[in-house]
Design an enzyme around this catalytic site. Structure first.
Site, PDB file in Angstrom:
ATOM      1  N   SER A 110     -71.798  14.597 -10.938  1.00 20.50           N
ATOM      2  CA  SER A 110     -70.341  14.466 -11.021  1.00 20.50           C
ATOM      3  C   SER A 110     -69.765  15.302 -12.172  1.00 20.50           C
ATOM      4  O   SER A 110     -69.912  16.507 -12.169  1.00 20.50           O
ATOM      5  CB  SER A 110     -69.983  12.990 -11.157  1.00 20.50           C
ATOM      6  N   ASP A 253     -63.189  18.027 -10.269  1.00 20.44           N
ATOM      7  CA  ASP A 253     -64.447  18.016 -11.003  1.00 20.44           C
ATOM      8  C   ASP A 253     -65.517  18.615 -10.067  1.00 20.44           C
ATOM      9  O   ASP A 253     -65.221  18.917  -8.906  1.00 20.44           O
ATOM     10  CB  ASP A 253     -64.784  16.604 -11.518  1.00 20.44           C
ATOM     11  N   ASP A 255     -67.920  17.656  -8.191  1.00 20.91           N
ATOM     12  CA  ASP A 255     -68.282  17.080  -6.892  1.00 20.91           C
ATOM     13  C   ASP A 255     -67.075  16.592  -6.102  1.00 20.91           C
ATOM     14  O   ASP A 255     -67.226  15.934  -5.077  1.00 20.91           O
ATOM     15  CB  ASP A 255     -69.322  15.967  -7.042  1.00 20.91           C
ATOM     16  N   ASP A 257     -64.582  14.379  -6.546  1.00 18.50           N
ATOM     17  CA  ASP A 257     -64.018  13.031  -6.414  1.00 18.50           C
ATOM     18  C   ASP A 257     -62.824  12.807  -7.325  1.00 18.50           C
ATOM     19  O   ASP A 257     -61.998  11.962  -7.054  1.00 18.50           O
ATOM     20  CB  ASP A 257     -65.091  11.927  -6.572  1.00 18.50           C
TER      21      ASP A 257
END
Lengths: 464, 450
Positions: A110, A253, A255, A257
């Site tokens: 993440s 970000d 990834d 999310d």
């Protein structure tokens, strides 16, 4: 470097292997190895049972390597790897539910820097494992008793042909795509060299009819800015908004999310405002209902919800805690103040894509600019403090605070959270350092600082 | 006991002894040994091979290896390519000749040979210590798909034979790769050699339509049809194309022991020189070497040992009775394609069918048996057989690998199996009756000792 990494280093331990509710993460080549990933995949496959498991990953340089290990681990316990390739984490969750898979694994650290990687485990509902499930998985891992599968029964890996398709269809069914397309917004986007670099320009262009000005849109996994989309890291995006006269700038970000917003002047409006604006749009256009956010989310969300006559429920920190509360109370929107927008009608997980669609829908519906919409919401300021204490004192200190604030509106999910109406203060024990973290929010910086100072003095008097 | 760990490879049962963890640690140890250099990676078509491929790939990348992925590829082609790609080594994932449910990970060194017993111990030490080279995130390896190797490989095979003569002979050739790694490579080979190919079991599949060990028993299918389709010769391979047995134009499935003998005769006619084989290969090889007055060197059983001695002695050909040969002028591996080409070359050069080539060889009867027993009991049994043999006159006792006892009219060899609780007995004599009798004697002796 994260706080826990510092601690680990101080203690001479390998850097930062962290096994917990949100999965397994570590520094690749140090604590996080293919062997470890394969072993956790075996444990997960054993935990959910034989059947298809969706695997998706972000663009990290080590993603392919870890994917290979996870794939082998799953096959060895009789699970069929269903490879989605490089996709946003929310897509992994959506696909797991959509395909009726046994579970899913997202290979992503993440917002952690490039040297990190992690496995995040998804249950068959397409939700991250709950705290209880995560503990059960750990038990399976520690037993190291995995089923042995005869060669004939090893399932072949398959690939998902157009992995983001179902995710995009769900967004389409949640927002008025035509209204957005008509406006032909000029949108700058900062993909942080992550999954957004593969999917976001197409998403904005093809699905939402925007003219797109991307930055950091090479999917290299070598992040050219700090991966957290906080205001101080968004210089490049701000410049792109200004030079291209964009209506708005979006930052993701690695990834995909979390989402941050830059206004038409090229100024970041702050991560907490992402959620406030998304809540505004859902409650004004999609229908009213309860809202859930975690304990550290800004008051601005409560302000917006109250304007629509809706209740806000506070949850423990951790995405899965927010998701589960939302499902329980039937929340229509919610999330985290760090830019994590959750719309259960799409899927009960943080998703920057539903976030972008909602914000653009808000611009289209109101005909107003980001700056104007932002000025409708009062400004809140946060203050943060931390106090070093002896670990064993923490429970007593928190009990003491609870007695002091007994008459106020308390939330005790995670330490002591006191809600004074227009301001709040939250004291909790850190999971990673021997400290108590004190956070407060008020309408001015001074008022917020006064709140944290008061709690600090109360703790000090208890320690004496 | 289903796991065999050696520096040149690890073999075991899928879902049992050959776990993912074992495969990964073994690959990590090899990657560490290779200094994180360039590694070629290939596999066969067994059901478990893609899984091990993923596991091995991940481990290699973690040590920083640049991996050239050959996908489904016979082991000998990887061995051929190692030097040409200037690689530090190769890993081949293949069930080879083993039965369904087994698999193996073979390690190939920088020269293309199976990791030498004397050089590869470091891999085992690393494997046992569990300490591996790990690169940080920005130095992990990358994968590149290799797809430009087949042309040069076939060129090199052409160089070892008289292609024009083979083309002129217009052979009809049956080939059975048991659905393994060789399937996709047979057609291009046939085009190069100008032969008419009749493929059998040539769809890549993890399902084994027959025993993967090339021998008369697994050649029955082919033997029953070769006459009807007027085939000149038939080739039966293992899953990795490392072993081969022959079927004659007359429908006789020849013992796999004769693969090496036929090819050695042909090669030595052109290039006399030392020959290397293991200590339980047919005496036909002894005769072939004696006829040409070339030295014959015997080693422990296994490709790695044969090749090692071949290089030490500067031999011209090496091979084993299990149906394999290696030409050091070509590569450092037992290579089914090269074997096929050389047999065709022998037929074209002598202008005679395989049945005639076979007839020209001194032939013995060979019997292979196995007796199940605990390994401790097996050791004891072989020990007492050694004592017994030493007390006898007129026999030669050899302990290169297990026990071999040579008599005037034949020999018996007994050794402990590496992958199952059993002693394997091989007996060879001029006639079948004697071969059977000596094998039975040995088995009785083992039973008594157990």
């Amino acid at each position: 470097m994260t706080a826990d990494a510092v601690i680990m280093r101080e203690r001479g331990m390998k850097e930062g292997l962290k096994v917990g509710v949100s999965g397994v993460r570590g520094v690749v080549g140090d604590s996080f190895t293919p062997q470890l990933a394969a072993s956790f995949a075996q444990a997960f496959g054993t935990f959910v049972g034989p059947g298809p498991i969706v695997i998706g990953r972000d663009t990290r340089v080590t993603g392919d390597m870890i994917e290979q290990a996870v794939q082998a681990g799953l096959q060895s316990v009789g699970c069929r790897p269903v490879l989605a390739g490089i996709v946003p984490t929310p897509t992994v969750l959506v696909l797991t539910q959509e395909l009726g898979a046994r579970g899913g694994i997202a290979i992503t650290a993440s917002h952690n820097p490039s040297q990190w990687n992690a496995l995040k485990f998804v249950d068959r509902r397409g939700l991250f494992l709950s705290e209880t499930q995560a503990e059960e998985l750990l038990d399976v891992y520690h037993q190291q008793l995995f089923p042995s599968v005869a060669e004939m029964d090893i399932p072949e890996a398959t690939r998902v042909p157009s992995p983001v398709e179902s995710h995009w269809r769900r967004i389409e069914s949640c927002v008025d795509v035509n209204a957005i397309r008509k406006r032909r917004f000029r949108v700058a986007v900062d993909c942080c060299n992550g999954v957004g670099a593969v999917h976001t320009p197409d998403f904005l262009r093809e699905l939402l009819g925007c003219e797109v000005f991307p930055v950091l849109d090479r999917p290299t996994g070598r992040f050219e800015r700090e991966p957290e989309p906080t205001p101080e890291h968004l210089g490049l995006l701000c410049e792109a908004v200004r030079t291209n006269h964009c209506d708005i700038g979006f930052a993701q970000d690695p990834d995909g999310d979390r989402l941050a917003i830059v206004n038409e002047q090229g100024e970041p409006i702050g991560e907490d405002l992402t959620l406030a604006l998304a809540v505004e749009q859902v409650l004004s256009s999609h229908g009213k209902g309860p809202v859930a956010v975690n304990l550290s989310t800004s008051k601005s969300v409560e302000y917006v919800a109250r304007r629509h006559g809706c209740e806000v429920t506070r949850t423990k920190i951790g995405e899965i805690n927010v998701s589960e509360t939302m499902l329980k109370i039937g929340a229509v929107v919610g999330g985290e103040g760090n830019g994590g927008v959750i719309v259960p009608a799409m899927h009960p997980c943080r998703d920057s894509y539903i976030g972008m669609a909602l914000i653009l829908e808000l611009l289209a519906a109101t005909g107003r600019s980001v700056g104007e919409l932002r000025s409708d919401i009062p400004k809140y300021c946060m203050a943060k403090d931390k106090m070093r204490i002896r670990g064993e004192h923490a429970p007593e200190i928190l009990r003491g605070l609870r007695r002091i604030y007994e008459g106020e509106k308390l939330n005790l999910f995670d330490g002591v959270h006191v809600d004074f109406g227009e301001q709040w203060v939250h004291a909790r024990r850190s999971n990673t350092e021997p400290v108590i973290r004190i956070t407060a929010e008020a309408s001015t910086a001074e008022a917020a600082a006064a709140l944290t100072l008061k709690v600090r003095e109360q703790i000090e008097s208890m320690e004496r | 006991m289903t796991l065999r760990v050696a520096s040149f490879g690890i073999r075991g049962k899928v879902g049992d002894s050959l776990t993912i963890r074992t495969a990964m640690d073994f690959s990590s140890a090899f990657a560490t040994f290779s200094g994180g250099g360039r590694i070629l990676l290939g596999r066969d078509t067994r059901y478990s091979s893609p899984m091990y491929h993923a596991a091995v790939l991940s481990s290699l990348l973690s040590a920083g290896c640049e991996v050239l992925d050959f996908g489904v590829c016979p082991t000998p082609i990887l061995q051929f390519c190692v030097q040409r790609y200037d690689a530090a080594g190769a890993v081949s994932i293949t069930g080879g000749h083993t039965a369904a449910g087994w698999n193996a990970i073979s390690l190939i060194g920088a020269d293309g040979s199976f990791l030498e017993p004397l050089g590869g111990e470091a891999v085992l030490d690393g494997f046992h210590a569990g300490e591996f080279l790990r690169r940080p995130w920005d130095q992990v390896g990358a994968v590149r798909v290799a797809d430009d190797f087949l042309g040069p490989y076939l060129d090199a095979i052409e160089n070892e034979v008289e292609v024009e003569a083979i083309r002129r002979a217009d052979f009809t050739v049956l080939a059975d790769p048991v659905g393994g790694a060789g399937c996709a490579y047979l057609e291009p080979f046939a085009r190069r050699m100008g032969i008419k190919l009749v493929p059998i079991n040539a769809q890549p599949s993890g399902y084994l339509a027959r025993e993967p060990e090339p021998r008369p028993r697994s050649a029955q299918q082919m033997a029953s049809i070769i006459g009807r389709i007027k085939g000149d010769i038939g080739f039966v391979f293992s899953s990795d194309m490392g072993r081969m047995s022959l079927v004659t134009d007359a429908g006789e499935p020849a013992s796999e022991e004769y693969t090496f003998a036929i090819i050695a005769s042909h090669v030595l006619n052109r290039r006399p020189g030392p020959v290397v084989t293991n200590c339980c290969t047919t005496r036909t090889i002894d005769d072939v070497a004696a006829l040409r007055k070339v030295p014959l060197i015997k080693t422990k059983v296994g490709q790695a040992y044969v090749l090692s001695a071949l290089m030490d002695e500067q031999g011209v050909i090496g091979g084993e009775g299990s149906g394999s040969i290696v030409l050091p002028s070509f590569s450092r591996g037992f290579d089914g394609f090269l074997m096929m080409a050389l047999v065709l070359d022998a037929m074209a050069a002598n202008q005679c069918p395989l049945s005639d080539l076979l007839r020209a060889l001194p032939r013995y009867h060979i019997v292979k048996k196995k007796i199940l027993c605990e390994s401790s009991a097996g050791y004891r049994a072989i020990d007492s057989m050694v004592e017994n043999a030493r007390s006898r006159r007129n026999v030669r006792v050899d302990l290169t690998d297990g026990l071999r006892v040579d008599r005037e009219d034949g020999w018996v060899h007994a050794r402990l199996s590496r992958t199952e609780k059993a002693v394997r007995v091989i007996s060879e004599a001029v006639n079948r009756k004697d071969a059977e009798r000596h094998a039975d004697d040995a088995i009785r002796a083992i039973r008594q000792a157990v």
